[in-house]
Design an enzyme around this catalytic site. Structure first.
Site, PDB file in Angstrom:
ATOM      1  N   CYS A   1       0.832  -1.209   0.000  1.00 42.90           N
ATOM      2  CA  CYS A   1       0.000   0.000   0.000  1.00 42.90           C
ATOM      3  C   CYS A   1       0.865   1.257   0.000  1.00 42.90           C
ATOM      4  CB  CYS A   1      -0.896   0.022   1.233  1.00 42.90           C
ATOM      5  SG  CYS A   1      -1.700   1.620   1.477  1.00 42.90           S
ATOM      6  N   ILE A   2       0.606   2.149  -0.927  1.00 43.99           N
ATOM      7  CA  ILE A   2       1.474   3.320  -1.084  1.00 43.99           C
ATOM      8  C   ILE A   2       1.449   4.241   0.125  1.00 43.99           C
ATOM      9  CG2 ILE A   2      -0.279   4.657  -2.365  1.00 43.99           C
ATOM     10  CD1 ILE A   2       2.155   5.787  -3.982  1.00 43.99           C
TER      11      ILE A   2
END
Lengths: 132, 100, 144, 100, 144, 132
Positions: free
Chosen positions: F78-79
């Site tokens: 997840c960024i």
């Protein structure tokens, strides 16, 4: 009085490194000495220069680095815990062949052994632990 | 001895274990999610109430504020302190033990 | 104690207690606590270990970690005697709550150099009140 | 519904909360430190024992082995499975809920 | 349901439940769960939130995080109605154990577009048995 | 059947990423499909190429990277969670001015948004969560 602080959890996920930061500031504000802050377990992740928290949030690595610079604090990241979790200084990054520029230890932190933690216990008047 | 507790008494048995190991004259400081233990009228509040004569109880105010816990909603006799008060507590006791 | 030490210029060993309250393997705390104890043993302090709550499972017999792909470190506790770490305080009430007896734990011994190197048990079974007393006597309490 | 629990019932209230939300025909799988809940004759074993008629209980064998917990020491009727058995359980139930 | 969807070539929304069981601030789970809910709202699924155990503290009134230096995110729950997230199941027994009532929680409302945009409460107080029923009806349960 | 897996904790500290790895292997062994593995919260730390675990211990990052290569798995970090914790791919490292060679995302992992997690829920038959 001579204080030492042990931080056992990483940034953001647990409040431990926030509380430790506020506590350390208060120790200094009260005129006590801070012998050392030791980062163990996931606490080593506080020393990553690669963190990019949202702009409206606090920056824990920077807060610690700034405090260290202002008060000449000794911030030590445990080498064994750091290797497991991918926090490396230049020497370590080179030794493990991680490539040029890969070191991610933030300014104001240094990597050393667990003996530094034991020393804190021996030489400080007070040792306070923050973790999960 | 100063004991610190940073866990909710509704989620873990940490506060209970800590309280069972306190001795007369000890201090217990609730921090982080541990401040939830300061609420009165809960399933957990009897544990602190039962030790209030022998043990001094403190709550870290900034953590209580963050969770919307005002002084009026705390068990009677719990002292609210700030980070500098935390430092004083540590200084006053030879040893601190963090119940993690 | 540190006052006395200052007066004579000689360092009196401090009393270090390592508190183990978590089960092994589910989290790394037990293993990394043990790593501190190993390093700390070289510093000639007065070291004790406390095992209470789920920490008593760290000493459990018959651990076999092949199936979870993790390293079993339970044997290392048995080696601590050679490093002068010989006081393992295990809380009776914690065992009882978990349906355990001393027989469910590994045997851990050390050779007493002050008593003709006789082999003696390192595990000291204590009540909760006794353990609280041990805790109260410490200079440094490390918990993970 | 398949419920997974990975916490010790002696340390947290997670297993208790899970069991109070199980319904007839549900399955509960104990994994990681959650396998400590499978031990019989403990302060926590009554909770599982009390739900054994309505709920099917499973333990992840590799996690039990790691903690030295043999089948004989488990509450009667708990099924020991391996990782492939875990996959089968997930496949058999429309939804899984992890109690973290 | 997914079978039906395959048959018609049209996707039937799935029932997503976000389970919140942890207090805010001590750990990041509440905040990062909320970030998932915000993103998830764009996907036109049938979304519900459950607040039980210490999760009820996420909705508590009067949070003030200035002293701990952390961002207060409690207001964001109130904005979820605009994104179509309007079902906040709060467990009665969890409130009671913690000495809380509905009055200790923030007011959270949404405008019902199927009922002349009337403002309606998003919080649905449920018993433990009712919440178990809600859980049982889901297609996807996300817990953090 | 189509499975997806969510990993919420980092390597070594919690067993979650070990259990998820063994579970994923078992899913594949049983002939099911793995649509995606999503790493959230501290789970993003599993994707650090800088970890150096002790030689007698398992290497979780490598195990995941190898499994991904062998089975063409989609491992997504997840960024937002990754930025907070200092896990960056080359584009991110450059964008945030972290210097040449600073990217620490391991092979076989990619960084993307939370929408990928929601998609898993929508498109998989089963979603299994591992965390703490």
């Amino acid at each position: 009085m001579k204080f030492s602080i042990l931080v056992n959890e990483g940034p953001y996920t647990h409040q431990a490194s926030d509380t430790a930061l506020q506590f350390t500031r208060a120790v200094l504000a009260k005129g006590h000495e801070v012998m050392r802050v030791f980062f163990y377990h996931d606490g080593v992740n506080v020393g990553s220069r690669l963190t990019v928290p949202p702009q409206d949030d606090r920056n824990l690595q920077k807060s610690w680095s700034d405090l260290a610079e202002e008060h000449k604090l000794d911030l030590v990241v445990c080498i064994a815990a750091a290797q497991r979790r991918g926090i490396l200084d230049e020497g370590e990054a080179k030794r493990h062949g991680k490539g040029e520029g890969a070191a991610n230890l933030a300014p104001g932190f240094r990597i050393s052994g667990l003996g530094q933690l034991i020393e804190m216990g021996i030489e400080s008047d007070r040792l306070v632990v923050f973790g999960d | 001895m100063l004991h610190t507790v940073n866990k909710s008494p509704f989620q873990t048995t940490t506060l209970q274990s800590c309280l069972r190991h306190t001795r007369k004259g000890d201090a217990v400081l609730l921090i982080e999610d541990g401040v939830l233990g300061a609420l009165k009228g809960t399933d957990a509040s009897g544990d602190i109430w039962g030790r209030r004569v022998e043990v001094a109880f403190y709550v870290l105010g900034p953590d209580a504020d963050a969770r919307g816990i005002t002084k009026e909603r705390m068990i009677d006799g719990i002292n609210v302190i700030d980070y500098e008060g935390f430092v004083d507590l540590v200084a006053q006791h030879k040893t601190s033990q963090a119940w993690l | 104690m540190s006052e006395a030490a200052k007066g004579t210029g000689k360092k009196v060993p401090k009393k270090f207690l390592y508190v183990n309250r978590k089960a092994p393997y589910g989290t790394i705390y037990a293993l990394e606590a043990l790593e501190v104890v190993l390093i700390g043993a070289a510093f000639d302090q007065d070291v004790s270990l406390a095992f209470l709550d789920d920490g008593v499972f760290q000493l459990a017999n018959g651990q076999d970690t092949k199936g979870i792909g993790m390293k079993k470190f339970a044997n290392t506790y048995r080696a601590l005697g050679d490093y002068g770490v010989t006081k393992f305080y295990v809380e009776k009430e914690s065992l009882q709550s978990r349906g355990l007896t001393l027989g469910d734990l590994q045997e851990i011994t050390y050779e007493d150099e002050n008593d003709d190197f006789k082999e003696k048990p390192s595990i000291i079974l204590v009540s909760r009140a006794e353990l609280s007393e041990v805790m109260a006597q410490q200079d440094v309490v490390l918990s993970f």
